[in-house]
Design an enzyme around this catalytic site. Structure first.
Site, PDB file in Angstrom:
ATOM      1  N   ALA A  66       0.873  -1.172   0.000  1.00  0.00           N
ATOM      2  CA  ALA A  66       0.000   0.000   0.000  1.00  0.00           C
ATOM      3  C   ALA A  66       0.910   1.222   0.000  1.00  0.00           C
ATOM      4  CB  ALA A  66      -0.866  -0.017   1.246  1.00  0.00           C
ATOM      5  N   GLY A 111       0.559  -4.829   0.868  1.00  0.00           N
ATOM      6  CA  GLY A 111      -0.646  -4.812   0.029  1.00  0.00           C
ATOM      7  C   GLY A 111      -0.420  -5.491  -1.313  1.00  0.00           C
ATOM      8  N   GLU A 114      -0.841  -9.086  -0.631  1.00  0.00           N
ATOM      9  CA  GLU A 114      -2.277  -9.328  -0.416  1.00  0.00           C
ATOM     10  C   GLU A 114      -3.036  -9.326  -1.743  1.00  0.00           C
ATOM     11  OE1 GLU A 114      -2.123  -6.144   2.481  1.00  0.00           O
ATOM     12  OE2 GLU A 114      -3.091  -7.433   3.945  1.00  0.00           O
TER      13      GLU A 114
HETATM   14  N1  COA Z   1       4.670   3.094  -0.428  1.00  0.00           N
HETATM   15  C1  COA Z   1       5.083   4.262  -0.915  1.00  0.00           C
HETATM   16  N2  COA Z   1       6.211   4.418  -1.633  1.00  0.00           N
HETATM   17  C2  COA Z   1       6.949   3.310  -1.839  1.00  0.00           C
HETATM   18  C3  COA Z   1       6.589   2.048  -1.339  1.00  0.00           C
HETATM   19  C4  COA Z   1       5.381   1.966  -0.612  1.00  0.00           C
HETATM   20  N3  COA Z   1       4.928   0.806  -0.122  1.00  0.00           N
HETATM   21  N4  COA Z   1       7.536   1.149  -1.698  1.00  0.00           N
HETATM   22  C5  COA Z   1       8.455   1.829  -2.386  1.00  0.00           C
HETATM   23  N5  COA Z   1       8.099   3.131  -2.484  1.00  0.00           N
HETATM   24  C6  COA Z   1       8.829   4.212  -3.152  1.00  0.00           C
HETATM   25  C7  COA Z   1      10.026   4.668  -2.333  1.00  0.00           C
HETATM   26  O1  COA Z   1       9.634   5.598  -1.328  1.00  0.00           O
HETATM   27  C8  COA Z   1      10.885   5.291  -3.406  1.00  0.00           C
HETATM   28  O2  COA Z   1      10.361   6.553  -3.718  1.00  0.00           O
HETATM   29  P1  COA Z   1      11.357   7.817  -3.922  1.00  0.00           P
HETATM   30  O3  COA Z   1      12.230   7.418  -5.086  1.00  0.00           O
HETATM   31  O4  COA Z   1      10.423   8.949  -4.217  1.00  0.00           O
HETATM   32  O5  COA Z   1      12.125   7.949  -2.635  1.00  0.00           O
HETATM   33  C9  COA Z   1      10.621   4.394  -4.618  1.00  0.00           C
HETATM   34  O6  COA Z   1       9.392   3.740  -4.365  1.00  0.00           O
HETATM   35  C10 COA Z   1      11.690   3.343  -4.807  1.00  0.00           C
HETATM   36  O7  COA Z   1      11.819   2.589  -3.605  1.00  0.00           O
HETATM   37  P2  COA Z   1      13.198   2.401  -2.826  1.00  0.00           P
HETATM   38  O8  COA Z   1      12.861   2.109  -1.386  1.00  0.00           O
HETATM   39  O9  COA Z   1      14.110   3.534  -3.108  1.00  0.00           O
HETATM   40  O10 COA Z   1      13.742   1.084  -3.546  1.00  0.00           O
HETATM   41  P3  COA Z   1      14.757   0.020  -2.932  1.00  0.00           P
HETATM   42  O11 COA Z   1      15.134  -0.874  -4.042  1.00  0.00           O
HETATM   43  O12 COA Z   1      15.827   0.698  -2.145  1.00  0.00           O
HETATM   44  O13 COA Z   1      13.879  -0.829  -1.865  1.00  0.00           O
HETATM   45  C11 COA Z   1      11.920  -2.046  -1.127  1.00  0.00           C
HETATM   46  C12 COA Z   1      12.817  -1.630  -2.326  1.00  0.00           C
HETATM   47  C13 COA Z   1      10.714  -2.772  -1.693  1.00  0.00           C
HETATM   48  C14 COA Z   1      12.699  -2.984  -0.191  1.00  0.00           C
HETATM   49  C15 COA Z   1      11.493  -0.765  -0.349  1.00  0.00           C
HETATM   50  O14 COA Z   1      10.963   0.163  -1.277  1.00  0.00           O
HETATM   51  C16 COA Z   1      10.462  -1.009   0.716  1.00  0.00           C
HETATM   52  O15 COA Z   1      10.773  -1.512   1.789  1.00  0.00           O
HETATM   53  N6  COA Z   1       9.199  -0.628   0.434  1.00  0.00           N
HETATM   54  C17 COA Z   1       8.133  -0.700   1.400  1.00  0.00           C
HETATM   55  C18 COA Z   1       7.675  -2.109   1.582  1.00  0.00           C
HETATM   56  C19 COA Z   1       6.577  -2.168   2.608  1.00  0.00           C
HETATM   57  O16 COA Z   1       6.755  -1.929   3.787  1.00  0.00           O
HETATM   58  N7  COA Z   1       5.379  -2.517   2.146  1.00  0.00           N
HETATM   59  C20 COA Z   1       4.243  -2.647   2.981  1.00  0.00           C
HETATM   60  C21 COA Z   1       3.426  -1.435   2.931  1.00  0.00           C
HETATM   61  S1  COA Z   1       1.841  -1.721   3.649  1.00  0.00           S
END
Ligand code: COA
Length: 256
Positions: A66, A111, A114
């Protein structure tokens, strides 16, 4: 119909939905989820569609969860509503009487996991990764992850993943029974199309009946779905939620 966050097209008997927020790793904001729901509902009446393929743009993510930035300031009431509406989207997918196949092409987290689990079938690319990392944000999953993960992989493995926020790879997901097949990413689309063509050779009315019967097994009187919605909302009133979401936005580890 045109959408802001998804792109759709027909290919033979398939209807393909691509979440198109690649620079946000296809994170599911409110509008994206509503668009997925609307398009799934609208395609139900199209008799030539015999399978729906749901995937994410690019090669890095199916959907990384999400959209955390969208709900970081929400209160309990808004959190509860967000979860209830998310459940509705997932239920719409699950209740589609045209089979929905998740073509999981990278991160499928929170999400996103899910969403994949609400689909009838999951095919993963070799680089796919699955997890429910919400506990890092100070919340439980809110789009029925606590229920469908248990359905798919059993209580023991589900709790292991939910409590640890462990991210598993495609082969682990295969061994847990979360996905049906793992293929090289170049073959993901073709593999899903083969499945749609297989379904197109079967009786669509029998397929619809099978889906309704299987779904019915899990509906019964299970209070877990409602419980998740209320617990998810409650989490939005905690200091752990503030810390978890702030930490994500500030790109640091949360301090619990
Ligand atoms: N919600 C909002 N933005 C998200 C996102 C999310 N769930 N997942 C990734 N993004 C965004 C990041 O903020 C980043 O944006 P920016 O470039 O404006 O800073 C962009 O997507 C790229 O993500 P980034 O974190 O830089 O990539 P990464 O390769 O370093 O890491 C993940 C990848 C998937 C490990 C990491 O993005 C992450 O942990 N995401 C959240 C996962 C999560 O907790 N999901 C459950 C949510 S309910």
């Amino acid at each position: 119909m045109s959408y802001n966050n998804i792109v759709t097209h027909y290919e033979g008997h398939a209807f393909i939905i691509t979440i198109n927020r690649e620079n946000k790793l296809n994170a599911l904001n409110y509008e994206t989820l509503q668009e997925i729901k609307d398009v799934i509902l609208s395609v139900q009446e199209n008799n030539s569609v015999r399978g729906i393929i749901l995937t994410g743009a690019g090669t890095k993510a199916f959907a990384a969860g999400a959209d955390i930035s969208e709900f970081a300031e929400f209160d309990t009431i808004q959190g509860t509503k967000l979860s209830a509406e998310g459940h509705e989207v997932m239920n719409t997918i699950e209740q589609s009487t045209i089979p929905v196949i998740a073509a999981v092409n990278g991160f499928s987290l929170g999400g996103g996991c899910e969403l994949a689990m609400a689909c009838h079938i999951r095919i993963a690319s070799e680089n796919a990764k699955f997890g429910q990392p919400e506990v890092n944000l100070g919340i439980p999953p809110g789009y029925a992850g606590t229920q469908r993960l248990v359905q798919l992989i059993g209580k023991g493995k589900a709790l292991e993943m939910l409590l640890s926020a462990e991210i598993i790879n495609a082969q682990q997901a295969l061994s847990y029974g979360m996905v049906s097949k793992v293929v090289p990413i170049e073959q993901l689309h073709k593999t899903c199309m083969e499945l749609v063509n297989l379904y197109a050779s079967k009786s669509p009315s029998a397929i619809a009946m099978i889906i309704r019967c299987v779904n019915s097994h899990f509906e019964s009187t299970n209070p877990g779905f409602e419980k998740e919605i209320s617990e998810f909302g409650r989490a939005f009133g905690t200091k752990d939620f503030k810390e978890g979401t702030s930490a994500f936005i500030e790109k640091r580890k949360p301090n619990y």
